[in-house]
Design a protein around this motif. Sequence first.
Motif, PDB file in Angstrom:
ATOM      1  N   GLN A 117     -44.955 -14.404 -32.406  1.00 10.76           N
ATOM      2  CA  GLN A 117     -43.982 -13.369 -32.108  1.00 10.76           C
ATOM      3  C   GLN A 117     -44.150 -12.249 -33.122  1.00 10.76           C
ATOM      4  OE1 GLN A 117     -39.910 -14.599 -32.650  1.00 10.76           O
ATOM      5  NE2 GLN A 117     -39.250 -13.379 -30.920  1.00 10.76           N
ATOM      6  N   THR A 118     -44.283 -11.034 -32.633  1.00 10.72           N
ATOM      7  CA  THR A 118     -44.422  -9.911 -33.546  1.00 10.72           C
ATOM      8  C   THR A 118     -43.077  -9.623 -34.202  1.00 10.72           C
ATOM      9  OG1 THR A 118     -43.856  -8.214 -31.928  1.00 10.72           O
ATOM     10  CG2 THR A 118     -46.195  -8.865 -32.071  1.00 10.72           C
ATOM     11  N   PHE A 119     -43.119  -8.897 -35.279  1.00 11.74           N
ATOM     12  CA  PHE A 119     -41.899  -8.522 -35.981  1.00 11.74           C
ATOM     13  C   PHE A 119     -40.958  -7.749 -35.059  1.00 11.74           C
ATOM     14  CE2 PHE A 119     -39.498  -5.423 -38.508  1.00 11.74           C
ATOM     15  CZ  PHE A 119     -38.752  -6.310 -39.272  1.00 11.74           C
ATOM     16  N   VAL A 120     -41.519  -6.824 -34.296  1.00  5.91           N
ATOM     17  CA  VAL A 120     -40.702  -6.017 -33.388  1.00  5.91           C
ATOM     18  C   VAL A 120     -40.039  -6.900 -32.345  1.00  5.91           C
ATOM     19  CG1 VAL A 120     -40.775  -4.195 -31.633  1.00  5.91           C
ATOM     20  CG2 VAL A 120     -42.053  -3.922 -33.757  1.00  5.91           C
ATOM     21  N   ASP A 121     -40.802  -7.842 -31.765  1.00  4.71           N
ATOM     22  CA  ASP A 121     -40.227  -8.765 -30.789  1.00  4.71           C
ATOM     23  C   ASP A 121     -39.100  -9.581 -31.412  1.00  4.71           C
ATOM     24  OD1 ASP A 121     -41.972  -7.974 -28.774  1.00  4.71           O
ATOM     25  OD2 ASP A 121     -43.438  -9.533 -29.286  1.00  4.71           O
ATOM     26  N   TRP A 122     -39.311 -10.013 -32.646  1.00  2.82           N
ATOM     27  CA  TRP A 122     -38.310 -10.821 -33.337  1.00  2.82           C
ATOM     28  C   TRP A 122     -37.028 -10.012 -33.558  1.00  2.82           C
ATOM     29  CZ3 TRP A 122     -36.114 -10.253 -38.250  1.00  2.82           C
ATOM     30  CH2 TRP A 122     -35.332 -11.330 -38.666  1.00  2.82           C
ATOM     31  N   VAL A 123     -37.179  -8.762 -34.000  1.00  3.67           N
ATOM     32  CA  VAL A 123     -36.006  -7.923 -34.246  1.00  3.67           C
ATOM     33  C   VAL A 123     -35.273  -7.640 -32.938  1.00  3.67           C
ATOM     34  CG1 VAL A 123     -35.223  -5.638 -35.013  1.00  3.67           C
ATOM     35  CG2 VAL A 123     -36.905  -6.900 -36.359  1.00  3.67           C
ATOM     36  N   LEU A 124     -36.006  -7.326 -31.886  1.00  3.12           N
ATOM     37  CA  LEU A 124     -35.365  -7.079 -30.590  1.00  3.12           C
ATOM     38  C   LEU A 124     -34.594  -8.300 -30.103  1.00  3.12           C
ATOM     39  CD1 LEU A 124     -38.093  -5.051 -28.680  1.00  3.12           C
ATOM     40  CD2 LEU A 124     -35.829  -4.247 -29.402  1.00  3.12           C
ATOM     41  N   GLN A 125     -35.199  -9.458 -30.230  1.00  5.64           N
ATOM     42  CA  GLN A 125     -34.528 -10.688 -29.814  1.00  5.64           C
ATOM     43  C   GLN A 125     -33.266 -10.914 -30.639  1.00  5.64           C
ATOM     44  OE1 GLN A 125     -36.918 -14.205 -30.140  1.00  5.64           O
ATOM     45  NE2 GLN A 125     -35.260 -15.548 -29.508  1.00  5.64           N
ATOM     46  N   LEU A 126     -33.364 -10.727 -31.932  1.00  2.00           N
ATOM     47  CA  LEU A 126     -32.218 -10.907 -32.821  1.00  2.00           C
ATOM     48  C   LEU A 126     -31.088  -9.948 -32.454  1.00  2.00           C
ATOM     49  CD1 LEU A 126     -31.099 -12.301 -35.400  1.00  2.00           C
ATOM     50  CD2 LEU A 126     -32.084 -10.413 -36.675  1.00  2.00           C
ATOM     51  N   LEU A 127     -31.423  -8.685 -32.252  1.00  2.00           N
ATOM     52  CA  LEU A 127     -30.401  -7.695 -31.900  1.00  2.00           C
ATOM     53  C   LEU A 127     -29.740  -8.014 -30.566  1.00  2.00           C
ATOM     54  CD1 LEU A 127     -32.146  -4.382 -33.005  1.00  2.00           C
ATOM     55  CD2 LEU A 127     -30.132  -5.436 -34.040  1.00  2.00           C
ATOM     56  N   GLU A 128     -30.546  -8.405 -29.575  1.00  2.00           N
ATOM     57  CA  GLU A 128     -29.991  -8.699 -28.253  1.00  2.00           C
ATOM     58  C   GLU A 128     -29.148  -9.970 -28.265  1.00  2.00           C
ATOM     59  OE1 GLU A 128     -33.462  -8.570 -25.794  1.00  2.00           O
ATOM     60  OE2 GLU A 128     -33.535  -6.378 -25.844  1.00  2.00           O
ATOM     61  N   GLU A 129     -29.487 -10.917 -29.140  1.00  2.00           N
ATOM     62  CA  GLU A 129     -28.662 -12.117 -29.268  1.00  2.00           C
ATOM     63  C   GLU A 129     -27.324 -11.785 -29.916  1.00  2.00           C
ATOM     64  OE1 GLU A 129     -30.926 -14.950 -31.499  1.00  2.00           O
ATOM     65  OE2 GLU A 129     -32.297 -15.338 -29.845  1.00  2.00           O
ATOM     66  N   ARG A 130     -27.352 -10.940 -30.933  1.00  2.00           N
ATOM     67  CA  ARG A 130     -26.137 -10.606 -31.677  1.00  2.00           C
ATOM     68  C   ARG A 130     -25.267  -9.580 -30.967  1.00  2.00           C
ATOM     69  NH1 ARG A 130     -25.515 -13.347 -36.581  1.00  2.00           N
ATOM     70  NH2 ARG A 130     -27.422 -14.556 -36.718  1.00  2.00           N
ATOM     71  N   PHE A 131     -25.897  -8.649 -30.306  1.00  2.00           N
ATOM     72  CA  PHE A 131     -25.184  -7.555 -29.650  1.00  2.00           C
ATOM     73  C   PHE A 131     -25.527  -7.602 -28.165  1.00  2.00           C
ATOM     74  CE2 PHE A 131     -26.366  -6.357 -33.972  1.00  2.00           C
ATOM     75  CZ  PHE A 131     -25.106  -6.209 -34.543  1.00  2.00           C
ATOM     76  N   SER A 132     -24.813  -8.460 -27.462  1.00  2.00           N
ATOM     77  CA  SER A 132     -25.152  -8.743 -26.064  1.00  2.00           C
ATOM     78  C   SER A 132     -25.115  -7.497 -25.178  1.00  2.00           C
ATOM     79  CB  SER A 132     -24.212  -9.807 -25.508  1.00  2.00           C
ATOM     80  OG  SER A 132     -22.868  -9.385 -25.621  1.00  2.00           O
ATOM     81  N   TRP A 133     -24.408  -6.482 -25.586  1.00  2.00           N
ATOM     82  CA  TRP A 133     -24.311  -5.270 -24.798  1.00  2.00           C
ATOM     83  C   TRP A 133     -25.556  -4.389 -24.919  1.00  2.00           C
ATOM     84  CZ3 TRP A 133     -24.624  -1.477 -28.383  1.00  2.00           C
ATOM     85  CH2 TRP A 133     -24.166  -1.761 -29.667  1.00  2.00           C
ATOM     86  N   LEU A 134     -26.415  -4.650 -25.896  1.00  2.00           N
ATOM     87  CA  LEU A 134     -27.642  -3.853 -26.027  1.00  2.00           C
ATOM     88  C   LEU A 134     -28.558  -4.102 -24.833  1.00  2.00           C
ATOM     89  CD1 LEU A 134     -28.647  -4.177 -29.771  1.00  2.00           C
ATOM     90  CD2 LEU A 134     -28.087  -2.091 -28.557  1.00  2.00           C
ATOM     91  N   GLY A 135     -29.136  -3.063 -24.324  1.00  2.00           N
ATOM     92  CA  GLY A 135     -30.086  -3.194 -23.234  1.00  2.00           C
ATOM     93  C   GLY A 135     -29.447  -3.383 -21.877  1.00  2.00           C
ATOM     94  N   LYS A 136     -28.129  -3.376 -21.808  1.00  2.00           N
ATOM     95  CA  LYS A 136     -27.440  -3.520 -20.523  1.00  2.00           C
ATOM     96  C   LYS A 136     -27.387  -2.156 -19.843  1.00  2.00           C
ATOM     97  CE  LYS A 136     -26.066  -7.790 -21.239  1.00  2.00           C
ATOM     98  NZ  LYS A 136     -26.599  -8.921 -20.685  1.00  2.00           N
TER      99      LYS A 136
END
Length: 66
Positions: free
Chosen positions: A9-28
């Motif tokens: 997993q790239t760093f960017v993928d990891w950060v995106l996953q972390l953000l989307e897990e924590r802030f469920s409204w992101l990317g909606k």
Amino acid sequence: MSPKNRPTQTFVDWVLQLLEERFSWLGKVEDAQISGADTVDQLTDLHRELKRRRRTNRRSGRKNRN
């Protein structure tokens, strides 16, 4: 799938996953009403957790080198 066969997993993928897990409204797509205070609280909690993990990783790294 074993850990060896799992794609890294790239760093960017990891950060995106972390953000989307924590802030469920992101990317909606829908416009959700987001409280600024709640978002700041969530970011503060995430920041504390990441700093704690970094300290833990550094400590374990020092122990492994000795």
